[in-house]
Scaffold this motif. Structure first.
Motif, PDB file in Angstrom:
ATOM      1  N   THR A   1       1.014  -1.646   0.420  1.00  0.00           N
ATOM      2  CA  THR A   1      -0.066  -0.377  -0.097  1.00  0.00           C
ATOM      3  C   THR A   1       0.830   1.427   0.144  1.00  0.00           C
ATOM      4  OG1 THR A   1      -0.102  -0.330   2.611  1.00  0.00           O
ATOM      5  CG2 THR A   1      -1.962  -0.564   1.421  1.00  0.00           C
TER       6      THR A   1
ATOM      7  N   VAL B   1       3.009   4.194  -1.772  1.00  0.00           N
ATOM      8  CA  VAL B   1       2.903   5.478  -2.226  1.00  0.00           C
ATOM      9  C   VAL B   1       3.728   5.320  -3.953  1.00  0.00           C
ATOM     10  CG1 VAL B   1       3.158   7.960  -3.138  1.00  0.00           C
ATOM     11  CG2 VAL B   1       2.124   7.790  -0.210  1.00  0.00           C
TER      12      VAL B   1
ATOM     13  N   GLN C   1       3.444   7.228  -6.763  1.00  0.00           N
ATOM     14  CA  GLN C   1       2.934   8.158  -7.354  1.00  0.00           C
ATOM     15  C   GLN C   1       2.848   9.869  -6.765  1.00  0.00           C
ATOM     16  OE1 GLN C   1       5.179   8.727 -10.461  1.00  0.00           O
ATOM     17  NE2 GLN C   1       4.457  10.631 -10.017  1.00  0.00           N
ATOM     18  N   ARG C   2       3.456  10.680  -6.677  1.00  0.00           N
ATOM     19  CA  ARG C   2       3.313  11.373  -6.414  1.00  0.00           C
ATOM     20  C   ARG C   2       3.557  12.836  -7.056  1.00  0.00           C
ATOM     21  NH1 ARG C   2       5.496  15.405  -2.381  1.00  0.00           N
ATOM     22  NH2 ARG C   2       7.621  14.756  -3.033  1.00  0.00           N
TER      23      ARG C   2
ATOM     24  N   THR D   1       0.245  15.776  -4.254  1.00  0.00           N
ATOM     25  CA  THR D   1      -1.615  14.440  -4.560  1.00  0.00           C
ATOM     26  C   THR D   1      -0.372  12.879  -4.475  1.00  0.00           C
ATOM     27  OG1 THR D   1      -2.727  16.200  -5.263  1.00  0.00           O
ATOM     28  CG2 THR D   1      -3.517  13.599  -5.177  1.00  0.00           C
ATOM     29  N   SER D   2      -0.637  12.294  -3.751  1.00  0.00           N
ATOM     30  CA  SER D   2       0.102  11.207  -3.985  1.00  0.00           C
ATOM     31  C   SER D   2      -1.173   9.671  -3.869  1.00  0.00           C
ATOM     32  CB  SER D   2       0.300  10.757  -2.318  1.00  0.00           C
ATOM     33  OG  SER D   2       1.816  11.544  -2.281  1.00  0.00           O
ATOM     34  N   PHE D   3      -0.579   8.980  -4.577  1.00  0.00           N
ATOM     35  CA  PHE D   3      -1.526   8.010  -4.965  1.00  0.00           C
ATOM     36  C   PHE D   3      -0.693   6.382  -4.724  1.00  0.00           C
ATOM     37  CE2 PHE D   3      -2.872  11.351  -7.666  1.00  0.00           C
ATOM     38  CZ  PHE D   3      -4.174  11.272  -7.350  1.00  0.00           C
ATOM     39  N   ARG D   4      -1.575   5.724  -4.061  1.00  0.00           N
ATOM     40  CA  ARG D   4      -1.813   4.100  -4.422  1.00  0.00           C
ATOM     41  C   ARG D   4      -1.683   3.051  -4.928  1.00  0.00           C
ATOM     42  NH1 ARG D   4       0.477   4.920   1.206  1.00  0.00           N
ATOM     43  NH2 ARG D   4       0.343   6.807   2.047  1.00  0.00           N
TER      44      ARG D   4
ATOM     45  N   TYR E   1       8.132   6.349  -5.886  1.00  0.00           N
ATOM     46  CA  TYR E   1       8.384   6.201  -4.774  1.00  0.00           C
ATOM     47  C   TYR E   1       9.467   6.287  -3.448  1.00  0.00           C
ATOM     48  CZ  TYR E   1      10.604   1.786  -5.350  1.00  0.00           C
ATOM     49  OH  TYR E   1      11.211   1.368  -6.027  1.00  0.00           O
TER      50      TYR E   1
ATOM     51  N   ASN F   1      10.850   9.234  -3.474  1.00  0.00           N
ATOM     52  CA  ASN F   1      11.172  10.808  -3.732  1.00  0.00           C
ATOM     53  C   ASN F   1      12.088  11.518  -4.441  1.00  0.00           C
ATOM     54  OD1 ASN F   1       9.130  12.887  -2.762  1.00  0.00           O
ATOM     55  ND2 ASN F   1      11.130  12.940  -0.662  1.00  0.00           N
TER      56      ASN F   1
ATOM     57  N   THR G   1       0.685   4.477 -14.291  1.00  0.00           N
ATOM     58  CA  THR G   1      -0.493   4.747 -14.147  1.00  0.00           C
ATOM     59  C   THR G   1      -0.963   5.174 -15.055  1.00  0.00           C
ATOM     60  OG1 THR G   1       0.941   7.346 -15.379  1.00  0.00           O
ATOM     61  CG2 THR G   1       1.499   6.756 -12.566  1.00  0.00           C
TER      62      THR G   1
ATOM     63  N   ASN H   1      -7.697   6.464  -8.413  1.00  0.00           N
ATOM     64  CA  ASN H   1      -6.254   6.695  -8.810  1.00  0.00           C
ATOM     65  C   ASN H   1      -6.893   7.019 -10.125  1.00  0.00           C
ATOM     66  OD1 ASN H   1      -4.779   5.617  -6.570  1.00  0.00           O
ATOM     67  ND2 ASN H   1      -4.111   3.748  -7.526  1.00  0.00           N
TER      68      ASN H   1
END
Length: 408
Positions: A149, A151, A153-154, A164-167, A192, A194, A216, A227
């Motif tokens: 779970t 991250v 993509q941010r 904004t972050s997506f998991r 992920y 950073n 993505t 997402n």
């Protein structure tokens, strides 16, 4: 001999069974791996986990004016053939695992961008030629995520208050940019680890967007929770009122550097069903050549030429009248048949038997004029006499017979 067609039919049926079973096993393995992101196709019509069907279907909602045009040829060829792509305010989206281009492709891409257009590239590994031209450096890293779970993509843009972050529990891209030209480049997102993996490069009057996370765009990522907003975020930088929107379905099928001229077969042969159809056709053609190469039809015998029955007819009539000892009628019958023979064979008028007639008949029948003149003189004598002796009839018959033989 009769068993060969049976063997051919059985061989073909056996081959079809083997192919059907093999294709079924192939399809079942594909279905079992439908959630395996290591074999992402990024293809616009692929509904499996690694396909980009969902992203492609969403594009018309994000761009107002036009429907999305699918491109299946190299960029240089598209740029050369399509007149509308040469104008400004166009958007071109390219999603693939690795980007393999040529020098012509890169030149065409930069020409396209310099005219006031936008090029969005989402790949794990950019082409070194493009990397050198646009002055950025990438570092390839592992694409596996150990946290289910974590991250993946941010998005963070310094010009607007957005972070904004997506998991999602799937493949991630660990590649990132280690060096960019700060004068022309803006960082828009991070991976992920950073590390920056989403940038925008200003080039002349247009922009090039580079995202080192093509996952993505996959169905599995977009359909996980919310997402889908990630796609909306990364495409929000593009002009929503673009004149034309292009989706590239050529480079996502390239797994090595391009060699030689582009052929439509490169696109067709990437589909499993097309490959099966081509190989099945080749095998069937080989079987047909093997079993049908031997000639099965009997040789048609030569037909003998039609014989001239004129002589047989004359002999039959002659024997009939000769037995009755009617020399006068027999001679006249011979004359009538002789004249009909000349008319039907040489298309000459027999009403006037003059020198012109003799010359024409000699030329067409290849019989000397002197022989024809003697024969016609004898015809004239027979017509004048009322009684004809056996010797005269025999001599007349031999003269006509000799003419028939010479004109065979």
């Amino acid at each position: 001999m009769k068993k060969k067609p049976i063997y051919a039919i059985l061989s073909v049926l056996l081959l079809l069974v083997v192919l059907v079973v093999a294709s079924g096993n192939f399809a079942s393995r594909k279905n079992e791996q439908s959630t395996d992101m290591t074999e992402s196709s990024f293809y616009s019509k692929d509904k499996k986990a690694g396909g980009a069907y969902a992203a492609f279907r969403m594009l018309p909602q994000l761009f107002l004016r036009n429907s999305v045009q699918v491109v299946t040829k190299p960029f240089a060829r598209t740029f050369d053939k399509d007149n509308e792509i040469k104008f400004r305010n166009n958007v071109y989206i390219l999603v693939a695992d690795r980007l393999f281009t040529t020098e012509k492709d890169v030149d065409a891409m930069l020409d396209y961008v310099s005219r006031g257009n936008e090029l969005f590239i989402a790949v794990n590994t950019p082409d070194p030629l493009l990397e050198k031209t646009l002055k950025f450096v990438t570092v390839e890293s592992s694409n596996m995520q150990f946290k289910k779970t974590g991250v993946v993509q941010r998005y963070a843009d310094e010009t607007i208050p957005m972070d904004t972050s997506f998991r999602y529990p799937g493949m991630v891209s660990g590649s990132y940019f280690s060096g960019v030209d700060s004068n022309t480049t803006s960082i828009l997102g991070y991976n992920y680890k950073n590390k920056p993996n989403f940038i925008r490069i200003a080039y002349s009057r247009g922009y090039v967007y580079l995202l080192l996370n093509p996952y993505t765009f996959t169905n599995y990522f977009l359909l996980h929770h919310d997402n889908v907003k990630a796609l909306e975020t990364q495409l929000s930088y593009l002009a929503d009122g673009a004149s034309n929107v292009y989706w590239d379905d050529f480079y996502n099928s390239q797994h090595s550097a391009q060699s030689g001229d582009f052929s439509e077969w490169q696109v067709l042969m990437r589909y499993a069903s097309m490959r099966w159809a081509v190989w099945l056709t080749v095998v069937l053609l080989l079987l047909y050549v093997v079993f049908e190469s031997k000639r099965r039809q009997r040789i048609i015998p030569d037909r003998p030429p039609v014989s001239n029955t004129s002589l047989e007819f004359v002999d039959a009539i002659g024997q009939l009248y000769y037995q009755q000892h009617n020399n006068y009628n027999l001679a006249h019958k011979m004359i009538v048949h002789f004249m009909e023979y000349i008319r039907s064979r040489y298309y000459l008028n027999t009403n006037v038997l003059n020198d012109d007639f003799i010359a024409s008949l000699s030329r067409k029948s290849a019989v000397p004029e002197e022989d024809i003149r003697k024969l016609l003189h004898m015809v004239h004598q027979v017509q004048l006499e009322e009684n004809i002796s056996d010797e005269e009839l025999k001599d007349f018959y031999n003269r006509i017979q000799q003419f028939y033989i010479n004109t065979q």
